[in-house]
Design a protein around this motif. Structure first.
Motif, short mmCIF file in Angstrom:
data_model
loop_
_atom_site.label_atom_id
_atom_site.label_comp_id
_atom_site.label_asym_id
_atom_site.label_seq_id
_atom_site.Cartn_x
_atom_site.Cartn_y
_atom_site.Cartn_z
N VAL A 186 25.54 36.23 54.64
CA VAL A 186 24.29 35.95 53.92
C VAL A 186 24.25 36.43 52.67
CG1 VAL A 186 22.19 37.36 54.00
CG2 VAL A 186 23.19 36.73 56.20
N ARG A 187 24.97 37.64 52.56
CA ARG A 187 25.03 37.98 50.86
C ARG A 187 25.75 36.76 49.98
NH1 ARG A 187 26.37 43.04 53.02
NH2 ARG A 187 28.58 42.70 52.78
N LEU A 188 26.68 36.10 50.50
CA LEU A 188 27.46 35.02 49.84
C LEU A 188 26.71 33.84 49.54
CD1 LEU A 188 29.91 34.14 48.50
CD2 LEU A 188 30.84 33.23 50.93
N ASN A 189 25.92 33.42 50.79
CA ASN A 189 25.33 32.28 50.81
C ASN A 189 23.79 32.35 50.34
OD1 ASN A 189 27.24 30.76 51.92
ND2 ASN A 189 26.91 31.71 53.95
N ASP A 190 23.11 33.49 50.40
CA ASP A 190 21.64 33.58 50.11
C ASP A 190 21.18 34.52 49.04
OD1 ASP A 190 21.16 31.96 52.34
OD2 ASP A 190 21.15 33.61 53.81
N PHE A 191 22.45 35.31 48.54
CA PHE A 191 22.01 36.39 47.65
C PHE A 191 22.75 36.41 46.46
CE2 PHE A 191 20.86 39.50 51.25
CZ PHE A 191 19.63 38.80 51.61
N GLY A 192 22.21 36.73 45.46
CA GLY A 192 22.93 36.96 44.16
C GLY A 192 22.81 38.35 43.46
N PHE A 193 23.72 39.10 42.84
CA PHE A 193 23.89 40.55 42.43
C PHE A 193 24.15 40.31 40.93
CE2 PHE A 193 24.66 40.46 46.82
CZ PHE A 193 23.85 41.40 47.46
N VAL A 194 23.44 41.15 40.36
CA VAL A 194 23.79 41.70 38.93
C VAL A 194 23.79 43.23 38.97
CG1 VAL A 194 23.23 41.58 36.35
CG2 VAL A 194 22.58 39.51 38.01
N PHE A 195 24.77 43.97 38.47
CA PHE A 195 24.81 45.29 38.39
C PHE A 195 24.86 45.94 37.36
CE2 PHE A 195 26.76 44.05 42.55
CZ PHE A 195 25.93 44.62 43.47
N GLN A 196 24.72 47.21 36.95
CA GLN A 196 24.42 47.91 35.79
C GLN A 196 25.68 47.49 34.60
OE1 GLN A 196 23.78 52.21 35.92
NE2 GLN A 196 24.32 52.29 33.57
N TYR A 197 26.88 47.72 35.39
CA TYR A 197 28.08 47.13 34.51
C TYR A 197 28.73 45.93 34.90
CZ TYR A 197 27.86 52.11 33.40
OH TYR A 197 27.41 53.48 32.84
N PRO A 198 29.21 45.02 33.71
CA PRO A 198 29.69 43.77 34.29
C PRO A 198 30.93 43.95 35.02
CG PRO A 198 29.94 44.23 31.87
CD PRO A 198 29.20 45.38 32.56
N PHE A 199 30.95 43.84 36.37
CA PHE A 199 32.19 43.88 36.98
C PHE A 199 32.86 42.67 36.97
CE2 PHE A 199 29.79 47.15 39.34
CZ PHE A 199 30.41 48.33 38.99
N LEU A 200 33.61 42.22 35.94
CA LEU A 200 34.11 41.08 35.73
C LEU A 200 35.76 41.45 35.88
CD1 LEU A 200 32.58 39.48 32.49
CD2 LEU A 200 31.87 39.20 35.03
N ILE A 201 36.47 40.33 36.25
CA ILE A 201 37.96 40.41 36.64
C ILE A 201 38.75 40.04 35.23
CG2 ILE A 201 40.16 39.59 37.94
CD1 ILE A 201 37.77 38.88 40.28
N GLY A 202 39.59 41.08 34.93
CA GLY A 202 40.01 41.06 33.54
C GLY A 202 40.93 39.89 33.02
N TYR A 203 41.47 39.16 34.22
CA TYR A 203 42.58 38.19 34.08
C TYR A 203 42.01 36.72 34.27
CZ TYR A 203 43.14 38.92 39.03
OH TYR A 203 42.85 38.97 40.39
N LEU A 204 40.80 36.77 34.58
CA LEU A 204 40.08 35.43 34.71
C LEU A 204 39.05 35.32 33.51
CD1 LEU A 204 38.89 35.77 38.60
CD2 LEU A 204 40.94 34.63 37.56
#
Length: 217
Positions: free
Chosen positions: A80-98
């Motif tokens: 459900v979270r993958l297909n129907d929801f989008g998330f933005v959090f306080q800190y940008p949880f990005l993958i450093g090597y991507l």
């Protein structure tokens, strides 16, 4: 779309019950922009996690399109979270090597999504950042990448937990405008301590001590 019926979330702290949320009722309609406003520790983030299925209530029920999230398995809630929801959090949880583009596509790596991801980057003013890595971007740029990731696939609901708290005021307002402008017909639920970031909200729900105590339109 989303309904919370008498929802509570209780933690145990050295044998003492602590209510993160207490007897909260909430209905979110399709296309609504709902703001949840309150100071630190008021329970607003816990409410967001309950509404999105990231946490299961201790008491009460959460429904997504008339499906009780608590009755779903972990894998079903993840879908459900993958297909129907989008998330933005306080800190940008990005993958450093991507790269920025790769970070947007990480949850939905289908090749058919790449053109959509690049269009989002262009819309958010990040076309020149698509091949850059997180350490090469500013805080505002990284948060806009997170907005693009949240919007990929046109989710039915976007949940944003203090999405501007780590940004300066101008960057924060820009991020909020982008979220509101480009969410399409999806609902938007934003948790914040700053009422200025809720300009344009259809409703603002104020929280304190784990309870909702007023609603403004």
């Amino acid at each position: 779309m989303i309904r919370l019926d008498s929802v509570s979330l209780v933690y145990q702290d050295h044998g003492r019950e602590v209510f993160a949320c207490r007897d909260v009722d909430l209905n979110v309609k399709e296309g609504e922009f709902v703001g949840i406003l309150g100071p630190s520790g008021s329970g607003k983030s816990s409410l967001l996690y309950l509404a999105s299925g990231l946490k299961i209530p201790t008491q009460g029920s959460v429904f997504w399109q008339n499906r009780k999230l608590g009755d779903l398995s972990d894998s079903e809630r993840a879908k459900v979270r993958l297909n129907d929801f989008g998330f933005v959090f306080q800190y940008p949880f990005l993958i450093g090597y991507l790269t920025a583009l790769e970070n947007i596509l990480v949850a939905l790596p289908d090749q058919n999504r790449q053109a959509e991801a690049e269009a989002l980057l262009e819309t958010l003013g990040l076309s020149d950042q698509k091949d850059r890595y997180p350490h090469q971007m500013s805080g505002g740029q990284k948060q806009r990448v997170c907005v693009a990731r949240a919007l990929l696939g046109s989710p039915k609901v976007v949940f944003a937990d203090e999405p501007t708290a780590a940004l300066d005021h101008v960057s924060g307002r820009n991020v909020m405008q982008l979220l509101n402008q480009h969410r399409g017909s999806g609902a938007l639920i934003v948790v914040t301590h700053d009422p200025v970031m809720l300009e344009g909200a259809d409703r603002i729900i104020r929280m304190e001590d784990g309870q909702t105590f007023s609603e403004e339109k």
